[in-house]
Design an enzyme around this catalytic site. Structure first.
Site, PDB file in Angstrom:
ATOM      1  N   LYS A 111      14.621 -50.332  12.453  1.00 22.05           N
ATOM      2  CA  LYS A 111      16.063 -50.564  12.612  1.00 22.05           C
ATOM      3  C   LYS A 111      16.707 -50.466  11.244  1.00 22.05           C
ATOM      4  CE  LYS A 111      18.916 -51.879  15.962  1.00 22.05           C
ATOM      5  NZ  LYS A 111      18.701 -51.630  17.407  1.00 22.05           N
TER       6      LYS A 111
HETATM    7  N1  GLU Z   1      19.959 -48.732  19.207  1.00 17.98           N
HETATM    8  C1  GLU Z   1      19.328 -48.522  20.468  1.00 17.98           C
HETATM    9  C2  GLU Z   1      18.406 -49.671  20.813  1.00 17.98           C
HETATM   10  O1  GLU Z   1      18.556 -50.772  20.338  1.00 17.98           O
HETATM   11  C3  GLU Z   1      18.685 -47.153  20.580  1.00 17.98           C
HETATM   12  C4  GLU Z   1      17.593 -46.869  19.593  1.00 17.98           C
HETATM   13  C5  GLU Z   1      17.121 -45.414  19.631  1.00 17.98           C
HETATM   14  O2  GLU Z   1      17.565 -44.662  20.477  1.00 17.98           O
HETATM   15  O3  GLU Z   1      16.280 -45.096  18.795  1.00 17.98           O
HETATM   16  O4  GLU Z   1      17.531 -49.548  21.629  1.00 17.98           O
END
Ligand code: GLU
Length: 423
Positions: A111
């Site tokens: 993240k």
């Molecule tokens: N931000 C989204 C999540 O928390 C998508 C992450 C992604 O597609 O890599 O799952």
């Protein structure tokens, strides 16, 4: 003078840790793997200086945390939000590890984010911020290393700037470096609506599991009205449910006969707040929305919304965690004691990363699929994961949150043991 930053300090991290420890207590998982999963593999902090429109320079703090990469390259969004810090980003990276493993993707958990109120920046400033952040974390990401995506405060345009910056530095187009891109530059059909669609699918599975049917009396309240909430609302209406309340930072709107979601969507597209909406509904507070007498409640905005202070007031029997970590650990215990069926975030909102995975594969192959294929595969993956979670819930005589963690960690720890620890 010594300085020690405790990466586990945020409440979101403590919540994720307690879920991990609860799963560890079931004996179904390897304690050595649990020990390794308690902290991220790598955490990067960067400074992101940008020139503002008035000519001055301002520096923002940015992060990228790679929690675990045993199953494949890191995967997870980039959040632009004033609350972003290293511990929150690390917690969200951990949740991505569990999410990817739970739904069987060959991806790890990561993240990123910048501590910024993006709504206060002009388009030019936001572009500068995105491009500088990309170059700062550039050495640590890539299609085989770590693949970012949108999250709160970022969107397709952000991903386009990100992909362009990374590609310009390398000298050729590299679509596989991020997902959630606009279609014309290598995005996937269905990615934009995939998180909300996944939420609606999971609610459909839960209704069937609980022997309930959608009809005109099935009432849904959604905390939030953005990228996750809108497609989820539309799909649930198609399934036969009634959306009685939605909300944003300014408050919530409510009509027990059902809201006109199409009209409200058009209204909010012009960047207007729900408190200014003049349709056939009452303006209530976000707290009132959470306590409405509805069948299904979808917290789809941000973490830490349902806590020990308000969980007791929640009347919904199905809680679908559209956001990451919307219920604190204390709230989960209260809701479960009241007999609520919680669809855990790592399952409920996994639709986004599943279609991100499809986008990544399509980008690597330069071969694109049609929408039906994407939505059919999304449904298949989520259904298999849901069934595995309820199977483990019944087998362990446990709850949905713990069963989802156990299912996820079992797959991951098998891979960790096979690969071994080296050096
Ligand atoms: N931000 C989204 C999540 O928390 C998508 C992450 C992604 O597609 O890599 O799952």
């Amino acid at each position: 003078m010594s300085f020690h930053y405790d990466i586990t300090s945020s409440s979101l991290y403590q919540n994720a840790l307690s879920q991990l420890e609860k799963a560890a207590r079931t004996d179904a998982v390897d304690p050595n793997c649990i020990e390794r999963l308690k902290k991220p593999k790598r955490a990067i902090q960067v400074s992101v200086p940008i020139r503002l429109d008035d000519g001055t320079v301002k520096t923002f703090e940015g992060y990228r945390v790679q929690h675990n990469m045993t199953l494949g390259p890191g995967k997870g969004g980039i959040r632009f939000h004033p609350q972003v810090d290293l511990s929150e980003t690390a917690a969200l990276a951990m949740l991505m590890t569990f999410k990817c493993s739970l739904v069987g993707l060959p991806l790890g958990g990561a993240k990123g984010g910048v501590r910024v109120d993006a709504t206060q920046l002009s388009r030019q400033e936001l572009q500068g911020l995105t491009r500088r952040y990309t170059t700062e974390i550039g050495p640590f990401i890539g299609p085989d290393v770590d693949v970012p995506a949108p999250d709160i405060g970022s969107d397709g345009q952000t991903m386009a700037w990100f992909m362009d910056t990374y590609s310009q530095v390398k000298g050729y187009s590299i679509p596989g470096v991020v997902t959630g891109k606009p279609i014309v530059i290598g995005g996937s059909l269905g990615r934009r609506d995939s998180t909300g669609k996944g939420v609606a699918f999971c609610i459909q599975f839960a209704m069937k599991y609980l022997n309930k049917k959608f009809d005109e009396n099935t009432k849904v309240a959604i905390h939030g009205f953005g990228k996750v909430a809108i497609p989820a609302a539309n799909d649930l209406i198609e399934m036969g449910a009634k959306i009685v309340a939605v909300s944003d930072v300014s408050g919530a709107i409510y009509n027990e006969k059902g809201l006109d979601i199409e009209r409200i969507t058009k209204f909010t597209k012009s960047r207007r707040l729900l408190s200014e909406y003049d349709g056939d509904c009452d303006l209530i507070s976000n707290e009132d929305l959470l306590a409405l007498d509805v069948d299904i409640l979808i917290p789809a905005a941000i973490d830490g919304v349902i806590t020990e202070k308000n969980a007791d007031k929640v009347k919904a029997k199905i809680i679908a965690e559209g956001a990451n970590g919307p219920c604190t650990k204390e709230a989960v215990a209260i809701l479960q004691d009241k007999g609520a069926f919680i669809i855990p975030d790592i399952l409920c909102n996994a639709g986004g990363v599943i279609v991100s995975y499809f986008e990544w594969v399509q980008g690597l192959q330069h071969f694109f699929w049609d929408l039906e294929q994407i939505n059919t595969k999304l449904h298949e993956i989520l259904k298999a994961a849901f069934d595995e979670v309820v199977f483990n819930k019944d087998k362990l005589d446990s709850d949905m949150k713990t069963a989802a963690m156990v299912t996820s960690i079992k797959r991951l720890s098998k891979a960790m043991r096979l690969r071994g620890m080296w050096p």
